[in-house]
Design an enzyme around this catalytic site. Structure first.
Site, PDB file in Angstrom:
ATOM      1  N   ASP A 310       0.873  -1.171   0.000  1.00  0.00           N
ATOM      2  CA  ASP A 310       0.000   0.000   0.000  1.00  0.00           C
ATOM      3  C   ASP A 310       0.910   1.221   0.000  1.00  0.00           C
ATOM      4  O   ASP A 310       1.893   1.272   0.737  1.00  0.00           O
ATOM      5  CB  ASP A 310      -0.883  -0.020   1.254  1.00  0.00           C
ATOM      6  CG  ASP A 310      -1.770   1.207   1.327  1.00  0.00           C
ATOM      7  OD1 ASP A 310      -2.393   1.522   0.306  1.00  0.00           O
ATOM      8  OD2 ASP A 310      -1.826   1.830   2.393  1.00  0.00           O
ATOM      9  N   THR A 312       0.487   4.537   0.862  1.00  0.00           N
ATOM     10  CA  THR A 312       0.509   5.401   2.037  1.00  0.00           C
ATOM     11  C   THR A 312       0.913   4.628   3.285  1.00  0.00           C
ATOM     12  O   THR A 312       0.324   3.602   3.603  1.00  0.00           O
ATOM     13  CB  THR A 312      -0.869   6.045   2.251  1.00  0.00           C
ATOM     14  OG1 THR A 312      -1.263   6.707   1.061  1.00  0.00           O
ATOM     15  CG2 THR A 312      -0.823   7.038   3.399  1.00  0.00           C
ATOM     16  N   ASP A 547      -1.584  -0.356   6.354  1.00  0.00           N
ATOM     17  CA  ASP A 547      -1.695   0.331   7.641  1.00  0.00           C
ATOM     18  C   ASP A 547      -3.087   0.878   7.887  1.00  0.00           C
ATOM     19  O   ASP A 547      -3.357   1.414   8.956  1.00  0.00           O
ATOM     20  CB  ASP A 547      -0.674   1.475   7.730  1.00  0.00           C
ATOM     21  CG  ASP A 547      -0.970   2.602   6.746  1.00  0.00           C
ATOM     22  OD1 ASP A 547      -1.742   2.366   5.788  1.00  0.00           O
ATOM     23  OD2 ASP A 547      -0.433   3.704   6.929  1.00  0.00           O
TER      24      ASP A 547
END
Length: 794
Positions: A310, A312, A547
């Site tokens: 991912d 970010t 996250d």
């Protein structure tokens, strides 16, 4: 159960929030109304000792030791020392692992922000009490059951509780159950249930039970042990019977001989070594601030050939930088800056975009707020309405302008190609703020925002590229922006991107697309999961880092989920590995630890299983031909210690960076069976020679020890390849110690060695020498047969 002391509908006006006072908190703690979550089951010291002491292998060794002592040969019961060794090492390592995990768990303990005495305060989840006012932000997991207070609204993901994938809007008076996740909205909720009365205590465990991580090592070892256990019983019965009834030796000697055969069949060291390998891996990884939530996680990550990241929080810091504002309407830059500061400060908590604006414009104008709409993943915009400055929205241009997006598409995509995130600030032209935006929106400015790339990301990505691990970037952001950021970070083939809104639903079509593209943007949580499944359908072992709440489904579905500690509680709850300092550069270290663990365990497994194979074959053969078993327990203990036990400890902990290959069980069994058969053939041939030439039993056993010990040292040398300085020294030391035992009278008496004619010693040494090329020849023939079968199947 809802608190009965205070009506949950009282004092919910968010305009006059104060939170609990110290006295109120103390009273609730005394009444047991704090959020004390039941601890996960953890074995006590006595339970750990019992679990490591009372094992099947220890029981077999103990019974055999008692029988041998009764037979009048205490020295031959020395093999029972493995009971103490295994138990002590197992207990010590489990206690160390327990201490390490508890320490890491404390470091990773969930925190929650509450309002108390009119001030925000961060506390541990167990310090939350009934009626606390919890501050909720997107990505947060509810730690207790709450009720939404007046003038607050949230978007909650309750999929882990209800199975429904769509998020639910929660307004004033609605309940928020612990275990759900805040997807959108900022504000306050009042705690109504705590501790064992909530879903929180069960959630983490249930999330981890969603799937059990598959360990090829553990599965293979367990299969081997099941087979061995089934073989031990009948072969042991046969050996005991023939040794006592048909060999021309005393019953004491017959019992001792039978014990030698049975002890050799038990691969107790392999069981211990497998556990130790995982445990040592956990302890080593603690140095890299990595919490291993499932023991085999390092092994699985080492097998990963596709790593989904991912953007970010993984290759970027999760922080944004507002680089530039491009005015588009009649508003001055000063007015725009004031509106941005006021809009970003209009919510109780901030998301990364708001924080980037506040970092740029920390001074907030004194505008009076009439209403606000928090950011939602569905809307992709947030809005505020002020008394004198009107209503404003900030978010994704295509979601705000809808059909009018073509007016600025070129400008947006031009900046997106540079890796910038483009947001639109727009005025509602004196219309009131509602969730349905009007058509006549007035474009005020474009905000150009950049992701801050982690310093360690380029080096880590380059490591995986060198190691043949494919990288796939899966993000909810604009694919053009994500591709540009990925390229800046050093992702190979980052220019090959696709908008997930165009992806097919068919898994077969999806699998082909994900094989041929690297970057995926505008991906929904369910599409992330579908992409992971598509990769797995192609035979890939998939790792996933994330996250956020939107990563949870994909983290669950992947073979190895890796969460950042700075991320949401949801992501951490379902992952096998948690990077406690959110350091992306720890991943190569985890992979290297997994490689060391798997490759070294495979090598030393050959030593243990070779002993099991030749012990089973010798027990079966000598049970059938009714000759005295060719070794005594103490002699077998010598071989086990010199050629297996001591070296395996060093080999298992040594460095090994080789890539991991699948097919652990087949490779280990094929090599071990070949090694065991060669040793068996040599011992049987020597025993037949001894029988024909009427060599005494004591001398025949000495020759068998030379053969078995010598070939075992040959196998140790093969396992130790390539020979570096310390490996060569270790092998040389083992050969030296083994040779010395035949030279000194005291060791000859201890191990019951008898002096025999040199001709027979030379024959035994000849068998040892030819074992190396013979093993090579058989393994080469096996490989040729296997390759022919593969070609035939194709």
């Amino acid at each position: 159960m809802v608190n009965n002391d205070i009506d949950v509908n009282d004092e919910l006006d968010s305009d006059c929030l104060t939170g609990l006072s110290d006295e109120e908190i103390k009273l609730r703690v005394q009444k047991g109304k704090s959020n004390v979550v039941p601890k996960a089951p953890s074995r006590t010291i006595s339970q750990i000792i019992r679990a490591n002491l009372f094992t099947l292998f220890n029981a077999i060794n103990l019974v055999l030791a008692v029988v041998v002592i009764i037979a009048g040969s205490p020295k031959n019961s020395l093999f029972a020392g493995v009971i103490i060794t295994n138990t002590l090492v197992g207990v010590v390592q489990e206690l160390r692992a327990k201490a390490t995990l508890e320490k890491l768990s404390v470091l990773n303990m969930s925190k929650v922000k509450v309002l108390r005495n009119k001030h925000e305060k961060e506390i541990n989840l167990e310090d939350v009490v009934i009626d606390d006012l919890i501050i909720l932000v997107p990505g947060m997991q509810l730690v207790a059951d709450c009720i939404v207070i007046d003038k607050n609204e949230f978007e909650a993901d309750e999929s882990m509780l209800t199975g429904e994938s769509d998020s639910v809007i929660k307004k004033s008076g609605d309940e928020l159950l612990s275990g759900s996740f805040i997807v959108g909205g900022n504000g306050y909720a009042k705690v109504i249930r705590v501790g064992k009365d909530t879903y929180a205590a069960k959630l983490a465990e249930e999330a981890r039970k969603f799937k059990k991580i598959k360990s090829e090592l553990q599965t293979s070892v367990n299969k081997i042990l099941k087979i061995v256990i089934w073989l031990i019983l009948p072969i042991s019965a046969l050996l005991i019977t023939t040794q006592i009834l048909f060999t021309k030796v005393t019953w004491q000697d017959a019992v001792i001989s039978a014990a030698a055969g049975i002890v050799g069949m038990i691969p107790e060291g392999l069981v211990l070594l497998t556990s130790l390998t995982f445990v040592v891996g956990i302890v080593r990884l603690s140095k890299w601030k990595t919490l291993v939530q499932e023991l085999p996680a390092t092994e699985v990550l080492a097998r990963v050939d596709v790593l989904c990241l991912d953007k970010t929080g993984t290759i970027t810091e999760g922080k944004l930088n507002l680089e530039k504002i491009v005015p588009m309407g009649t508003h001055s830059i000063e007015d725009i800056e004031d509106i941005l500061a006021a809009l970003s400060g209009a919510f109780p908590s901030t998301n990364p975009t708001q924080q980037a604006i506040l970092d740029k414009y920390p001074k907030c104008p004194n505008y009076k707020l009439k209403s606000n709409i928090p950011f939602s993943s569905a809307r992709k915009w947030s809005g505020v309405e002020f008394e004198n400055e009107g209503a404003w929205v900030l978010g994704a241009p295509e979601m705000i302008l809808k059909d009018r997006y073509e007016e600025i598409r070129d400008d947006v995509e031009k900046e997106a190609q540079k890796g910038r995130r483009v947001l639109l600030l727009a005025s509602l032209n004196n219309e009131s703020l509602t969730e349905d935006l009007p058509e006549n929106i007035d474009k005020a400015a474009l905000l150009l925002i950049e992701d801050i790339i982690r310093k360690e990301a380029p080096g880590t990505l380059e490591y995986f590229r060198r190691e043949g691990v494919e990288i796939k970037i899966i993000s909810g952001d604009n694919p053009v922006t994500v591709a540009a950021v990925a390229k800046r970070a050093g992702v190979f083939n980052a220019e090959s991107y696709i908008d997930a809104r165009t992806l097919p639903e068919s898994q077969e079509e999806l699998a082909e697309i994900i094989e041929n593209n690297t970057v995926f943007g505008r991906v929904t949580p369910h599409q992330k999961k579908a992409l992971v499944n598509a990769l797995k359908s192609k035979g890939h072992t998939v790792g996933m880092t994330g996250d956020g709440v939107n990563d949870v489904l994909a983290l669950k579905e992947s073979d190895c989920g890796i969460a950042m500690a700075s991320g949401s509680d949801a992501a951490k709850a379902v992952s096998q590995l948690v990077l406690l300092d959110s350091n992306f550069s720890a991943l190569p270290e985890i992979v290297l630890e997994g490689r060391r663990m798997i490759n070294n365990l495979e090598n030393v497994s050959n030593l243990y299983l070779t002993k099991t194979v030749y012990s089973i074959l010798l027990s079966l053969i000598f049970g059938i031909i009714a000759l005295p078993y060719p070794m005594q327990p103490i002699q077998l203990s010598l071989i086990g210690a010199i050629a297996i036990g001591l070296p395996s400890f060093f080999l298992a902990l040594g460095p090994n960076k080789d890539r991991v290959k699948s097919g652990f069980l087949e490779r280990v069994l094929s090599v071990s069976i070949v090694n065991g058969c060669v040793i068996t053939l040599a011992v049987v041939a020597m025993s037949i020679i001894g029988f024909i030439h009427r060599i005494p039993v004591g001398q025949s056993r000495t020759l068998a020890v030379i053969i078995v010990g010598g070939i075992s040292l040959v196998i140790l040398t093969r396992v130790s390849y390539p020979l570096n300085g310390w490996k060569l020294g270790m092998v040389s030391a083992m050969i030296g110690i083994f040779s010395i035992t035949f030279i000194f009278p005291i060791t000859r008496r201890l191990f019951s060695f008898s002096i025999t004619d040199l001709i027979y010693i030379f024959i035994a040494i000849f068998f040892v020498v030819v074992s190396w090329p013979l093993i090579n020849l058989i393994l080469e023939i096996y490989e040729q047969i296997k390759n022919k079968r593969k070609l035939k199947n194709k």
